[in-house]
Design an enzyme around this catalytic site. Structure first.
Site, PDB file in Angstrom:
ATOM      1  N   HIS A 191      14.505   0.011 -11.536  1.00 49.70           N
ATOM      2  CA  HIS A 191      13.904  -1.178 -10.919  1.00 49.70           C
ATOM      3  C   HIS A 191      12.376  -1.061 -10.896  1.00 49.70           C
ATOM      4  O   HIS A 191      11.670  -2.057 -11.081  1.00 49.70           O
ATOM      5  CB  HIS A 191      14.427  -1.356  -9.495  1.00 49.70           C
ATOM      6  CG  HIS A 191      15.860  -1.772  -9.416  1.00 49.70           C
ATOM      7  ND1 HIS A 191      16.357  -2.866 -10.097  1.00 49.70           N
ATOM      8  CD2 HIS A 191      16.909  -1.239  -8.728  1.00 49.70           C
ATOM      9  CE1 HIS A 191      17.646  -2.995  -9.834  1.00 49.70           C
ATOM     10  NE2 HIS A 191      18.006  -2.014  -9.014  1.00 49.70           N
TER      11      HIS A 191
ATOM     12  N   HIS B  29       9.726  -3.592 -12.591  1.00 50.41           N
ATOM     13  CA  HIS B  29       8.567  -4.141 -11.887  1.00 50.41           C
ATOM     14  C   HIS B  29       7.287  -3.905 -12.682  1.00 50.41           C
ATOM     15  O   HIS B  29       6.467  -4.814 -12.856  1.00 50.41           O
ATOM     16  CB  HIS B  29       8.462  -3.492 -10.505  1.00 50.41           C
ATOM     17  CG  HIS B  29       7.487  -4.172  -9.597  1.00 50.41           C
ATOM     18  ND1 HIS B  29       7.108  -3.649  -8.378  1.00 50.41           N
ATOM     19  CD2 HIS B  29       6.792  -5.337  -9.715  1.00 50.41           C
ATOM     20  CE1 HIS B  29       6.247  -4.457  -7.798  1.00 50.41           C
ATOM     21  NE2 HIS B  29       6.026  -5.487  -8.591  1.00 50.41           N
TER      22      HIS B  29
ATOM     23  N   HIS C  95      18.627   4.999 -11.522  1.00 45.76           N
ATOM     24  CA  HIS C  95      18.862   3.553 -11.418  1.00 45.76           C
ATOM     25  C   HIS C  95      17.777   2.887 -10.584  1.00 45.76           C
ATOM     26  O   HIS C  95      17.239   1.837 -10.978  1.00 45.76           O
ATOM     27  CB  HIS C  95      20.229   3.289 -10.786  1.00 45.76           C
ATOM     28  CG  HIS C  95      20.469   1.846 -10.462  1.00 45.76           C
ATOM     29  ND1 HIS C  95      20.990   0.961 -11.377  1.00 45.76           N
ATOM     30  CD2 HIS C  95      20.246   1.121  -9.329  1.00 45.76           C
ATOM     31  CE1 HIS C  95      21.072  -0.237 -10.830  1.00 45.76           C
ATOM     32  NE2 HIS C  95      20.626  -0.162  -9.578  1.00 45.76           N
ATOM     33  N   GLU C  96      17.455   3.464  -9.441  1.00 44.17           N
ATOM     34  CA  GLU C  96      16.417   2.868  -8.588  1.00 44.17           C
ATOM     35  C   GLU C  96      15.061   2.899  -9.276  1.00 44.17           C
ATOM     36  O   GLU C  96      14.264   1.960  -9.136  1.00 44.17           O
ATOM     37  CB  GLU C  96      16.369   3.586  -7.240  1.00 44.17           C
ATOM     38  CG  GLU C  96      17.650   3.491  -6.417  1.00 44.17           C
ATOM     39  CD  GLU C  96      18.169   2.071  -6.253  1.00 44.17           C
ATOM     40  OE1 GLU C  96      17.353   1.129  -6.268  1.00 44.17           O
ATOM     41  OE2 GLU C  96      19.386   1.903  -6.123  1.00 44.17           O
TER      42      GLU C  96
END
Length: 225
Positions: free
Chosen positions: A97, A101, A93-94
């Site tokens: 991100h 980006h 999940h991280e």
């Protein structure tokens, strides 16, 4: 309005309890691929051609986050080291991100652009709101300013929702596509990430309810004045 705020507080507590319960449950389910959270993160970044993001271990429980400023995926010690469904889900999940980006995902860009302003606003907004309530009988302007600033934080909360849901979508799709998880493990990861997303939903609703509460005070004060 008070009843609504109380209901949201209860819902928030319930969701937080459920979230911790789910992560405890899936934190005991070993990953068949036998990859640690750090290894899952490294593989997801590599599969997306991302080579300028560092993976670090950070203190605290459920403190995992991606920092777009220094391009770091920060994983709590448990997630970083453990080889479980929960660790894999959080790590992916991280990294979702980080992929956002790298691909200039619009909502993430918008949210990131708001951060400096909100960081400055959060320092004095509570004092403006408090002063506005005390001065409501003489002037509604201070409270109006405070409400305007608080509205920015509410907007930020709602902008966060598509960012979080999209990161989970990317994580689950990649885990399934890469074979990092089995069908059963995928279901567990999806369940854990769904409850994590619900904390952001409750936070956004709480912010909106608080904004409406201040707005009702403002409207009441404007009628008296």
């Amino acid at each position: 309005m008070y009843l609504l705020l109380i209901l949201i507080m209860v819902a928030s507590a319930a969701v937080q309890w459920r979230l911790r319960s789910k992560f405890k449950e899936y934190g005991q389910v070993g990953l068949r691929a036998n990859l640690s959270g750090r290894e899952v993160a490294a593989k997801m970044l590599a599969d997306h051609g991302i080579r300028d993001v560092q993976i670090t271990s950070t203190e605290g429980s459920l403190s995992d986050h991606y920092n777009p400023t220094d391009k770091t995926v920060n994983l709590s010690a448990d997630v970083y080291n453990e080889r479980t469904v929960a660790a894999a889900a959080v790590a992916a999940h991280e990294c979702g991100h980080a992929v956002q980006h790298a691909q200039a995902y619009g909502f993430l860009k918008f949210r990131s652009a708001m951060v400096p302003t909100l960081s400055a606003v959060s320092k004095f907004m509570p004092f403006i709101l408090l002063a506005g309530i005390f001065m409501i009988r003489t002037s509604i302007i201070p409270l109006g300013i405070g409400i305007g600033l608080f509205a920015l934080t509410t907007l930020f909360s709602f902008i966060t929702l598509p960012v979080e849901f999209d990161a989970s979508r990317r994580a689950l799709a990649w885990m399934d596509r890469s074979g990092v998880v089995t069908t059963q493990e995928h279901a567990g990861a999806k369940d854990a990430l769904w409850w994590a997303a619900m904390t952001y939903v409750v936070a956004a609703l709480s912010s909106l309810a608080t904004l409406l509460y201040y707005a009702s005070i403002f409207l009441s004060g404007s009628r008296r004045n």
